[in-house]
Design a protein around this motif. Sequence first.
Motif, PDB file in Angstrom:
ATOM      1  N   ALA A   9     -42.046  40.483  -4.038  1.00  0.00           N
ATOM      2  CA  ALA A   9     -40.963  39.318  -4.163  1.00  0.00           C
ATOM      3  C   ALA A   9     -41.137  38.131  -3.162  1.00  0.00           C
ATOM      4  O   ALA A   9     -40.907  36.967  -3.549  1.00  0.00           O
ATOM      5  CB  ALA A   9     -39.481  40.022  -3.707  1.00  0.00           C
ATOM      6  N   SER A  10     -41.976  38.417  -2.275  1.00  0.00           N
ATOM      7  CA  SER A  10     -42.187  37.335  -1.134  1.00  0.00           C
ATOM      8  C   SER A  10     -43.473  36.647  -1.370  1.00  0.00           C
ATOM      9  O   SER A  10     -43.596  35.537  -1.074  1.00  0.00           O
ATOM     10  CB  SER A  10     -42.045  37.810   0.361  1.00  0.00           C
ATOM     11  N   LEU A  11     -44.384  37.448  -1.659  1.00  0.00           N
ATOM     12  CA  LEU A  11     -45.869  37.083  -1.641  1.00  0.00           C
ATOM     13  C   LEU A  11     -46.542  37.002  -3.077  1.00  0.00           C
ATOM     14  O   LEU A  11     -47.709  36.376  -3.406  1.00  0.00           O
ATOM     15  CB  LEU A  11     -46.742  37.618  -0.735  1.00  0.00           C
ATOM     16  N   SER A  12     -45.969  37.588  -3.968  1.00  0.00           N
ATOM     17  CA  SER A  12     -46.567  37.877  -5.330  1.00  0.00           C
ATOM     18  C   SER A  12     -47.807  38.789  -5.248  1.00  0.00           C
ATOM     19  O   SER A  12     -48.590  38.715  -6.198  1.00  0.00           O
ATOM     20  CB  SER A  12     -46.800  36.458  -6.068  1.00  0.00           C
ATOM     21  N   LEU A  13     -48.142  39.477  -4.116  1.00  0.00           N
ATOM     22  CA  LEU A  13     -49.044  40.556  -3.974  1.00  0.00           C
ATOM     23  C   LEU A  13     -48.803  41.466  -2.920  1.00  0.00           C
ATOM     24  O   LEU A  13     -47.770  41.341  -2.000  1.00  0.00           O
ATOM     25  CB  LEU A  13     -50.423  39.867  -3.830  1.00  0.00           C
ATOM     26  N   SER A  14     -49.632  42.458  -2.852  1.00  0.00           N
ATOM     27  CA  SER A  14     -49.253  43.471  -1.693  1.00  0.00           C
ATOM     28  C   SER A  14     -50.529  43.959  -1.370  1.00  0.00           C
ATOM     29  O   SER A  14     -51.503  44.381  -1.978  1.00  0.00           O
ATOM     30  CB  SER A  14     -48.287  44.579  -2.026  1.00  0.00           C
ATOM     31  N   LEU A  15     -50.750  44.163   0.110  1.00  0.00           N
ATOM     32  CA  LEU A  15     -51.977  44.645   0.630  1.00  0.00           C
ATOM     33  C   LEU A  15     -51.764  46.168   1.043  1.00  0.00           C
ATOM     34  O   LEU A  15     -52.792  46.876   0.961  1.00  0.00           O
ATOM     35  CB  LEU A  15     -52.332  44.099   2.067  1.00  0.00           C
ATOM     36  N   LEU A  56     -34.154  41.410  -3.178  1.00  0.00           N
ATOM     37  CA  LEU A  56     -35.554  41.357  -3.437  1.00  0.00           C
ATOM     38  C   LEU A  56     -36.258  39.828  -3.838  1.00  0.00           C
ATOM     39  O   LEU A  56     -37.120  39.654  -4.220  1.00  0.00           O
ATOM     40  CB  LEU A  56     -35.688  42.158  -4.812  1.00  0.00           C
ATOM     41  N   THR A  57     -35.173  39.008  -3.870  1.00  0.00           N
ATOM     42  CA  THR A  57     -35.441  37.530  -4.187  1.00  0.00           C
ATOM     43  C   THR A  57     -35.609  36.613  -2.970  1.00  0.00           C
ATOM     44  O   THR A  57     -34.928  36.984  -1.970  1.00  0.00           O
ATOM     45  CB  THR A  57     -34.370  36.917  -5.035  1.00  0.00           C
ATOM     46  N   LEU A  58     -36.486  35.570  -3.189  1.00  0.00           N
ATOM     47  CA  LEU A  58     -36.755  34.699  -2.141  1.00  0.00           C
ATOM     48  C   LEU A  58     -36.818  33.433  -2.904  1.00  0.00           C
ATOM     49  O   LEU A  58     -37.062  33.354  -3.697  1.00  0.00           O
ATOM     50  CB  LEU A  58     -38.043  35.063  -1.368  1.00  0.00           C
ATOM     51  N   ALA A  59     -36.793  32.347  -1.865  1.00  0.00           N
ATOM     52  CA  ALA A  59     -37.151  30.934  -2.357  1.00  0.00           C
ATOM     53  C   ALA A  59     -36.323  30.519  -3.272  1.00  0.00           C
ATOM     54  O   ALA A  59     -35.197  30.826  -3.243  1.00  0.00           O
ATOM     55  CB  ALA A  59     -38.597  30.889  -2.461  1.00  0.00           C
ATOM     56  N   HIS A  87     -41.780  49.028  -0.437  1.00  0.00           N
ATOM     57  CA  HIS A  87     -42.521  47.868   0.455  1.00  0.00           C
ATOM     58  C   HIS A  87     -43.296  47.058  -0.531  1.00  0.00           C
ATOM     59  O   HIS A  87     -43.632  45.670  -0.517  1.00  0.00           O
ATOM     60  CB  HIS A  87     -43.441  48.603   1.412  1.00  0.00           C
ATOM     61  N   VAL A  88     -43.888  47.679  -1.545  1.00  0.00           N
ATOM     62  CA  VAL A  88     -44.760  46.840  -2.596  1.00  0.00           C
ATOM     63  C   VAL A  88     -43.876  45.951  -3.424  1.00  0.00           C
ATOM     64  O   VAL A  88     -44.286  44.710  -3.271  1.00  0.00           O
ATOM     65  CB  VAL A  88     -45.577  47.805  -3.336  1.00  0.00           C
ATOM     66  N   PHE A 119     -41.643  40.671 -10.403  1.00  0.00           N
ATOM     67  CA  PHE A 119     -42.717  40.446 -11.040  1.00  0.00           C
ATOM     68  C   PHE A 119     -42.728  39.216 -12.212  1.00  0.00           C
ATOM     69  O   PHE A 119     -42.245  39.423 -13.091  1.00  0.00           O
ATOM     70  CB  PHE A 119     -42.983  41.709 -11.760  1.00  0.00           C
ATOM     71  N   PRO A 120     -43.102  38.058 -11.573  1.00  0.00           N
ATOM     72  CA  PRO A 120     -42.785  36.742 -12.593  1.00  0.00           C
ATOM     73  C   PRO A 120     -43.578  37.062 -13.905  1.00  0.00           C
ATOM     74  O   PRO A 120     -44.704  37.557 -13.769  1.00  0.00           O
ATOM     75  CB  PRO A 120     -43.333  35.671 -11.731  1.00  0.00           C
ATOM     76  N   GLN A 121     -43.351  36.023 -14.817  1.00  0.00           N
ATOM     77  CA  GLN A 121     -44.194  36.138 -16.054  1.00  0.00           C
ATOM     78  C   GLN A 121     -45.633  35.465 -15.618  1.00  0.00           C
ATOM     79  O   GLN A 121     -45.743  34.818 -14.500  1.00  0.00           O
ATOM     80  CB  GLN A 121     -43.463  35.137 -16.938  1.00  0.00           C
ATOM     81  N   ALA A 122     -46.353  35.925 -16.421  1.00  0.00           N
ATOM     82  CA  ALA A 122     -47.924  35.453 -16.056  1.00  0.00           C
ATOM     83  C   ALA A 122     -48.027  34.076 -16.171  1.00  0.00           C
ATOM     84  O   ALA A 122     -47.206  33.348 -16.781  1.00  0.00           O
ATOM     85  CB  ALA A 122     -48.653  36.163 -17.084  1.00  0.00           C
TER      86      ALA A 122
END
Length: 180
Positions: free
Chosen positions: A12-18, A142-145, A6-7, A173-176
Amino acid sequence: MQLSEHVVEDYASLSLSLKAHPVSFVREKLTQLHIVSARDLFSIPNGTPLKIAGLVLVRQRPGTAGGVCFMTIEDETGTANLVVFESLFEKYRKEILHARLLMVEGKLQREGEVIHVVVKRCYDLSKLLRLLNSSQKDPNVLTLARADEKPLPDFPSQDKRTQVRESAQEIVFPQARNFR
């Protein structure tokens, strides 16, 4: 779907997880390696040698800093600021620029309420992030956009599944963010 999956989908979609932080799923392995969390930095005395790991958020190498690279990494407990001097930057350039999960050895530096880790060694632990997605499904989901608009590259190696997973990890997990 497991919580770690889920994380991964959230990142993948939001670059964060709650739901959780990706580092929380590998914390047991990090603890076995005597790697402290960002929260622990507040209780460690100035000048203490330590190891810390986290997702790379930001790399900055301002022209006015004489070649010093400032980094921010994040684990499930918070963020840590890293200082990498020019000679070490050149030595660990690959790890610093390509790691998504970076582990460093260094010394804690405390000046007032500001805490930094002055880096002595860097290690790329990004492969640990593969443990988050245990399913054997196609990592293209796992990819979007924008990442969906171009196909994953062909890899010449025999172990294509591992390389496709690594490519998907780079998308999730994109590069910083790197500022100059």
